[in-house]
Design an enzyme around this catalytic site. Sequence first.
Site, PDB file in Angstrom:
ATOM      1  CB  ALA A  96      -6.581   0.433   3.827  1.00  0.00           C
ATOM      2  CG  HIS A 123     -15.858  -3.637   4.114  1.00  0.00           C
ATOM      3  ND1 HIS A 123     -15.821  -4.198   2.858  1.00  0.00           N
ATOM      4  CD2 HIS A 123     -14.680  -3.970   4.714  1.00  0.00           C
ATOM      5  CE1 HIS A 123     -14.677  -4.856   2.703  1.00  0.00           C
ATOM      6  NE2 HIS A 123     -13.969  -4.727   3.814  1.00  0.00           N
ATOM      7  CE  LYS A 149     -15.242  -9.923   1.357  1.00  0.00           C
ATOM      8  NZ  LYS A 149     -15.364  -8.907   2.429  1.00  0.00           N
ATOM      9  NE  ARG A 187      -7.361 -12.394   5.109  1.00  0.00           N
ATOM     10  CZ  ARG A 187      -7.440 -12.449   3.779  1.00  0.00           C
ATOM     11  NH1 ARG A 187      -8.125 -11.559   3.116  1.00  0.00           N
ATOM     12  NH2 ARG A 187      -6.826 -13.401   3.115  1.00  0.00           N
ATOM     13  CB  CYS A 242      13.622   4.262  -3.798  1.00  0.00           C
ATOM     14  SG  CYS A 242      13.816   5.009  -2.170  1.00  0.00           S
TER      15      CYS A 242
END
Length: 476
Positions: A46, A49, A249, A310, A437
């Site tokens: 999320a 960049h 990374k 990915r 929960c």
Amino acid sequence: MFDVAIIGAGVTGAAIARELSKYQLNIVIIEKDNDVANGTTKANSAIVHAGYDATQGTLKAKLNVRGNEMYDKICKELHVPFKRIGSLVLAFNEEEMKVVQELYKRGIVNGVPDMEIVNKQKVLSLEPNINEDVVGALYAKTGGIVGPWELAIALVENAVDNGVEIHLNSPVTDIEKIQEGYLITAVDKKIHTKLVINCAGLYGDEINNMVNSPAFEILPNRGEYNLFDKGVGNTVNTVVFRCPSEAGKGAVVLPTVHGNLLIGPTAEYVEDKESVNTTWKGLTFLQEHTQSILKKMGFGNVITSFSGLRAKTKNQDFIIEESKESLGFINVAAIDSPGLTAAPAIAEYVVDIVKNRLGTVQENPSFNPNRRPNIHFAELSQEEKAELVHKDKRYGRVICRCEHITEGEIVDVIHRKAGARTLDGVKRRARPGSGRCQGGFCAPRVMEIIARELAVDITEVVKDGKGSYILTGKTK
């Protein structure tokens, strides 16, 4: 006949559909799953960049920076949560500071604005919970965080509002070249189209190979994550990277737009394109990696662990081009990191290819860039809450106690364009089940609401993908 058929409803396909809806074109999205954003988009970091990481001259470098600068406008139009909180690449020794210097230089070449190399004191003033042995960091102020599936869902909603058609539960099984374009077979559907845009993610190579000679191979790369309770959501204020090494990374520590803390991903090549299990090795790595960055971090506040895949290729760059073998067949493949950031810019790039192939394309005079915002009942003032409950009593019934989500909010996301049909579909749109929960209290009630609103038996309500059934029948 359609002008354009987009295969895949992840954030890339969604962004392209929305961008194309600005023109007078007949467009269809074809998605194999029962919801949008059901692949890589639903399980990633999320992060928006800044753009210093990509190699100069690559599509990743060009489209990352352009995509980043588009986020404020597009998220405002679509009412998607987005925060430009900045990012830090930490160095813990002088060798790593040399890498930071290289990243800074690369960022300058790529056109990244608002970067600076900061010393230890500055790092600790920004992030007091970082280990004291930090030496310095690259600070990129344009880095940010977004709701990735919220963005993809909003893009599709807006595209459909502007005339785009969508077919879910429609895996493509064959594509045939015909005189006027292509004939796509998707289960029992036959879809004629002038152009095909292949946004099939992990299956992009297989879709390409239905029409063309093999041109690339998708290599699934699994990343595992830990999501923490909101009680530790303020552990960091920015997106915190460890200095990259030959191994990659490493994992990232960051707050989410909803106030949680997220740590991940790992990076592991796997053979199975559906291998989204978590592993002891991966989760142990996350814990060790985090402890090398933060002064103190307990893992007792993890509320869920998950993994995503990915789509990578050997050359490590995006593939965005019209096939040389098949005019009008456009591959948009290998969209791994920073694909989420680049998605709006990828859409612009692809639209230029479409225009070049179709010739003169007229703008859509009725295009509306704005999406109706979701109602977040918990964020309203007392007066606004009272007024809303007076109009619709369903907003007075709290279904999810952890996130304070009401029945009215759940009903709304079910009945939107490309609305929720599954338990996780509701979760991604309105957040019931996202709290501590993890749906232990609210899931049965949400299922009842889905069944009622869609007029189906509750045993037909699935968790997420096809076949992920929850109930099979009555026991008493």
